[in-house]
Design a protein around this motif. Structure first.
Motif, PDB file in Angstrom:
ATOM      1  N   SER A 107     -62.439   0.766 -17.976  1.00  0.00           N
ATOM      2  CA  SER A 107     -62.102   1.389 -19.249  1.00  0.00           C
ATOM      3  C   SER A 107     -63.120   1.051 -20.328  1.00  0.00           C
ATOM      4  O   SER A 107     -63.477   1.897 -21.146  1.00  0.00           O
ATOM      5  N   ALA A 108     -63.599  -0.208 -20.325  1.00  0.00           N
ATOM      6  CA  ALA A 108     -64.610  -0.599 -21.318  1.00  0.00           C
ATOM      7  C   ALA A 108     -65.887   0.212 -21.145  1.00  0.00           C
ATOM      8  O   ALA A 108     -66.535   0.596 -22.123  1.00  0.00           O
ATOM      9  N   ARG A 109     -66.243   0.492 -19.896  1.00  0.00           N
ATOM     10  CA  ARG A 109     -67.441   1.296 -19.652  1.00  0.00           C
ATOM     11  C   ARG A 109     -67.219   2.747 -20.058  1.00  0.00           C
ATOM     12  O   ARG A 109     -68.102   3.380 -20.654  1.00  0.00           O
ATOM     13  N   ALA A 125     -52.483   2.455 -27.294  1.00  0.00           N
ATOM     14  CA  ALA A 125     -53.742   1.949 -27.820  1.00  0.00           C
ATOM     15  C   ALA A 125     -53.633   1.679 -29.319  1.00  0.00           C
ATOM     16  O   ALA A 125     -54.150   0.679 -29.828  1.00  0.00           O
ATOM     17  N   ASP A 126     -52.958   2.575 -30.029  1.00  0.00           N
ATOM     18  CA  ASP A 126     -52.756   2.388 -31.466  1.00  0.00           C
ATOM     19  C   ASP A 126     -51.931   1.130 -31.733  1.00  0.00           C
ATOM     20  O   ASP A 126     -52.235   0.347 -32.635  1.00  0.00           O
ATOM     21  N   PHE A 127     -50.886   0.914 -30.919  1.00  0.00           N
ATOM     22  CA  PHE A 127     -50.048  -0.270 -31.095  1.00  0.00           C
ATOM     23  C   PHE A 127     -50.842  -1.548 -30.814  1.00  0.00           C
ATOM     24  O   PHE A 127     -50.760  -2.524 -31.568  1.00  0.00           O
ATOM     25  N   LEU A 128     -51.611  -1.575 -29.715  1.00  0.00           N
ATOM     26  CA  LEU A 128     -52.394  -2.764 -29.380  1.00  0.00           C
ATOM     27  C   LEU A 128     -53.511  -3.013 -30.395  1.00  0.00           C
ATOM     28  O   LEU A 128     -53.893  -4.155 -30.629  1.00  0.00           O
ATOM     29  N   HIS A 129     -54.018  -1.937 -30.981  1.00  0.00           N
ATOM     30  CA  HIS A 129     -55.040  -2.105 -32.013  1.00  0.00           C
ATOM     31  C   HIS A 129     -54.480  -2.852 -33.217  1.00  0.00           C
ATOM     32  O   HIS A 129     -55.177  -3.645 -33.854  1.00  0.00           O
ATOM     33  N   PHE A 146     -43.637  -0.360 -19.709  1.00  0.00           N
ATOM     34  CA  PHE A 146     -45.051  -0.168 -20.031  1.00  0.00           C
ATOM     35  C   PHE A 146     -45.866  -0.253 -18.744  1.00  0.00           C
ATOM     36  O   PHE A 146     -46.118  -1.345 -18.233  1.00  0.00           O
ATOM     37  N   PRO A 147     -46.286   0.890 -18.180  1.00  0.00           N
ATOM     38  CA  PRO A 147     -47.058   0.880 -16.931  1.00  0.00           C
ATOM     39  C   PRO A 147     -48.316   0.034 -17.061  1.00  0.00           C
ATOM     40  O   PRO A 147     -49.008   0.067 -18.083  1.00  0.00           O
ATOM     41  N   HIS A 148     -48.626  -0.722 -16.015  1.00  0.00           N
ATOM     42  CA  HIS A 148     -49.771  -1.632 -16.073  1.00  0.00           C
ATOM     43  C   HIS A 148     -51.079  -0.885 -16.317  1.00  0.00           C
ATOM     44  O   HIS A 148     -51.953  -1.383 -17.028  1.00  0.00           O
ATOM     45  N   SER A 149     -51.219   0.293 -15.726  1.00  0.00           N
ATOM     46  CA  SER A 149     -52.475   1.019 -15.894  1.00  0.00           C
ATOM     47  C   SER A 149     -52.717   1.371 -17.357  1.00  0.00           C
ATOM     48  O   SER A 149     -53.855   1.310 -17.845  1.00  0.00           O
ATOM     49  N   MET A 150     -51.653   1.712 -18.081  1.00  0.00           N
ATOM     50  CA  MET A 150     -51.798   2.047 -19.489  1.00  0.00           C
ATOM     51  C   MET A 150     -52.212   0.829 -20.303  1.00  0.00           C
ATOM     52  O   MET A 150     -53.093   0.904 -21.170  1.00  0.00           O
ATOM     53  N   VAL A 151     -51.590  -0.319 -20.031  1.00  0.00           N
ATOM     54  CA  VAL A 151     -51.939  -1.550 -20.743  1.00  0.00           C
ATOM     55  C   VAL A 151     -53.373  -1.958 -20.411  1.00  0.00           C
ATOM     56  O   VAL A 151     -54.158  -2.340 -21.296  1.00  0.00           O
ATOM     57  N   ASN A 152     -53.735  -1.883 -19.130  1.00  0.00           N
ATOM     58  CA  ASN A 152     -55.071  -2.273 -18.704  1.00  0.00           C
ATOM     59  C   ASN A 152     -56.153  -1.430 -19.368  1.00  0.00           C
ATOM     60  O   ASN A 152     -57.144  -1.947 -19.895  1.00  0.00           O
ATOM     61  N   TYR A 153     -55.976  -0.116 -19.325  1.00  0.00           N
ATOM     62  CA  TYR A 153     -57.008   0.769 -19.850  1.00  0.00           C
ATOM     63  C   TYR A 153     -57.057   0.739 -21.377  1.00  0.00           C
ATOM     64  O   TYR A 153     -58.137   0.854 -21.968  1.00  0.00           O
ATOM     65  N   ALA A 154     -55.908   0.578 -22.004  1.00  0.00           N
ATOM     66  CA  ALA A 154     -55.906   0.462 -23.470  1.00  0.00           C
ATOM     67  C   ALA A 154     -56.632  -0.815 -23.891  1.00  0.00           C
ATOM     68  O   ALA A 154     -57.420  -0.815 -24.844  1.00  0.00           O
ATOM     69  N   GLY A 155     -56.386  -1.927 -23.168  1.00  0.00           N
ATOM     70  CA  GLY A 155     -57.054  -3.184 -23.502  1.00  0.00           C
ATOM     71  C   GLY A 155     -58.555  -3.090 -23.342  1.00  0.00           C
ATOM     72  O   GLY A 155     -59.320  -3.588 -24.179  1.00  0.00           O
ATOM     73  N   GLY A 156     -59.026  -2.456 -22.265  1.00  0.00           N
ATOM     74  CA  GLY A 156     -60.461  -2.315 -22.059  1.00  0.00           C
ATOM     75  C   GLY A 156     -61.104  -1.395 -23.066  1.00  0.00           C
ATOM     76  O   GLY A 156     -62.198  -1.663 -23.576  1.00  0.00           O
ATOM     77  N   LEU A 158     -60.159  -0.789 -26.092  1.00  0.00           N
ATOM     78  CA  LEU A 158     -60.179  -1.419 -27.412  1.00  0.00           C
ATOM     79  C   LEU A 158     -61.087  -2.635 -27.461  1.00  0.00           C
ATOM     80  O   LEU A 158     -61.373  -3.159 -28.541  1.00  0.00           O
ATOM     81  N   GLY A 159     -61.521  -3.109 -26.280  1.00  0.00           N
ATOM     82  CA  GLY A 159     -62.363  -4.300 -26.258  1.00  0.00           C
ATOM     83  C   GLY A 159     -61.619  -5.554 -26.660  1.00  0.00           C
ATOM     84  O   GLY A 159     -62.175  -6.428 -27.325  1.00  0.00           O
ATOM     85  N   LEU A 160     -60.334  -5.669 -26.260  1.00  0.00           N
ATOM     86  CA  LEU A 160     -59.588  -6.887 -26.567  1.00  0.00           C
ATOM     87  C   LEU A 160     -60.261  -8.090 -25.910  1.00  0.00           C
ATOM     88  O   LEU A 160     -60.867  -7.950 -24.845  1.00  0.00           O
ATOM     89  N   PRO A 161     -60.182  -9.272 -26.512  1.00  0.00           N
ATOM     90  CA  PRO A 161     -60.793 -10.462 -25.906  1.00  0.00           C
ATOM     91  C   PRO A 161     -60.331 -10.637 -24.462  1.00  0.00           C
ATOM     92  O   PRO A 161     -59.122 -10.708 -24.189  1.00  0.00           O
TER      93      PRO A 161
END
Length: 234
Positions: A107-109, A125-129, A146-156, A158-161
Motif C-alpha cells: 500500500s505504501a508503494r 483512512a480518514d479515521f486513522l488519519h 474492521f477487515p484486516h485488509s482495510m486496516v493494513n492498506y489504510a495504514g500503509g 497513510l504512512g503510519l509509523p
C-alpha cells in the motif's frame, strides 16, 4: 468541474463478495457436519491440515492472501480446529502479522502513484488519519467489524509509523485470535467427544458475540461521522 463524492457504502460489491464467501464456507461446514460423522470429518481434517508441512503452507498462504487484500483470515478455519489454542494463536499471528507487514509495504508503494478515485476504505483512512494512536489501532484489530485488509492498506497508504503499526497488530490480533481459537477448538472438541458444550467453551463464544456487536456499532458510527464530514465539506 468537480465530481460528487460518493458516500461510504457498507454494502459495496467487495463487502458482499466477502460476506457470501464466508456464508458459503460456514454453510458447507455445517452441512458436512450434519450429514457426515463429525468425528470422522474432524479426523480427516486433522490428517489433511494438521501436518507440519500443511500447517506451514497454510501460514504462508494466509500471509500472501492478506498481503494482496484477499480474505486470508478464512485460514483460521483450517488451523484453529486442529491445533491447541496456544499453538493456533501463534500460527495465526505469524500469518496475519506477516500479511499486515506485506500489505503495509504494498500500500505504501501504491500510495506513491495516487489515483483520484475515492477508495472503498476512505472512511477508515480518514479515521486513522485523525486517530492513529496505539490504543486505537489495537481496538481496530480486536473488533471483528474492521477487515484486516482495510486496516493494513489504510495504514500503509497513510504512512503510519511501522513500529507502532506492527505492535498494534501483534497485541490486537493476539486478543482476537485468542478468542476465536479457543471458541473454535472448544466447539470441535465437544463435537468430537459427543459431549454438550461446557461453560468454559461457551464463554469464548459469548465474548466473540460481544466483540461482533461492538465492532459493528463502532464501524457504523465511524462511517456515519465520515459521511457527515463529506457533506459538510461539500
Amino acid at each position: 468541474m468537480t465530481h460528487p463524492r460518493p458516500r461510504p457504502n457498507g454494502f459495496s460489491r467487495a463487502n458482499i463478495g466477502r460476506g457470501l464467501l464466508v456464508l458459503l464456507i460456514a454453510l458447507g461446514i455445517g452441512i458436512a457436519l450434519w450429514i457426515g460423522d463429525p468425528v470422522r470429518l474432524l479426523a480427516w481434517g486433522d490428517a489433511v491440515a494438521g501436518g507440519p508441512w500443511a500447517t506451514a503452507g497454510l501460514v504462508l498462504l494466509m500471509a500472501l492472501m492478506l498481503t494482496f487484500a484477499l480474505p486470508g483470515t478464512l485460514i483460521l478455519w483450517l488451523i484453529a480446529p486442529f491445533h491447541p489454542p496456544l499453538l493456533a494463536i501463534g500460527l495465526l499471528l505469524a500469518g496475519s502479522v506477516s500479511g499486515a507487514w506485506g500489505a503495509y509495504r504494498v500500500s505504501a508503494r501504491l500510495a506513491r502513484h495516487p489515483d483520484h478515485e475515492r477508495r472503498e476504505d476512505a472512511w477508515l483512512a480518514d479515521f486513522l488519519h485523525r486517530h492513529s494512536g496505539l490504543a486505537t489501532q489495537i481496538a481496530l484489530r480486536v473488533l471483528p467489524g474492521f477487515p484486516h485488509s482495510m486496516v493494513n492498506y489504510a495504514g500503509g497508504a497513510l504512512g503510519l509509523p511501522l513500529g507502532r503499526f506492527l505492535l498494534a497488530a501483534v497485541l490486537g490480533l493476539a486478543v482476537k485470535w485468542g478468542v476465536y481459537a479457543t471458541a473454535i477448538h472448544g466447539t470441535t472438541d465437544a463435537l468430537a467427544s459427543g459431549e454438550a458444550l461446557q461453560p468454559q467453551t461457551l464463554l469464548p463464544l459469548f465474548a466473540l458475540a460481544v466483540l461482533l456487536l461492538l465492532g459493528a456499532a463502532l464501524r457504523h458510527r465511524i462511517q456515519r461521522r465520515h459521511s457527515r464530514r463529506l457533506e459538510t465539506d461539500e
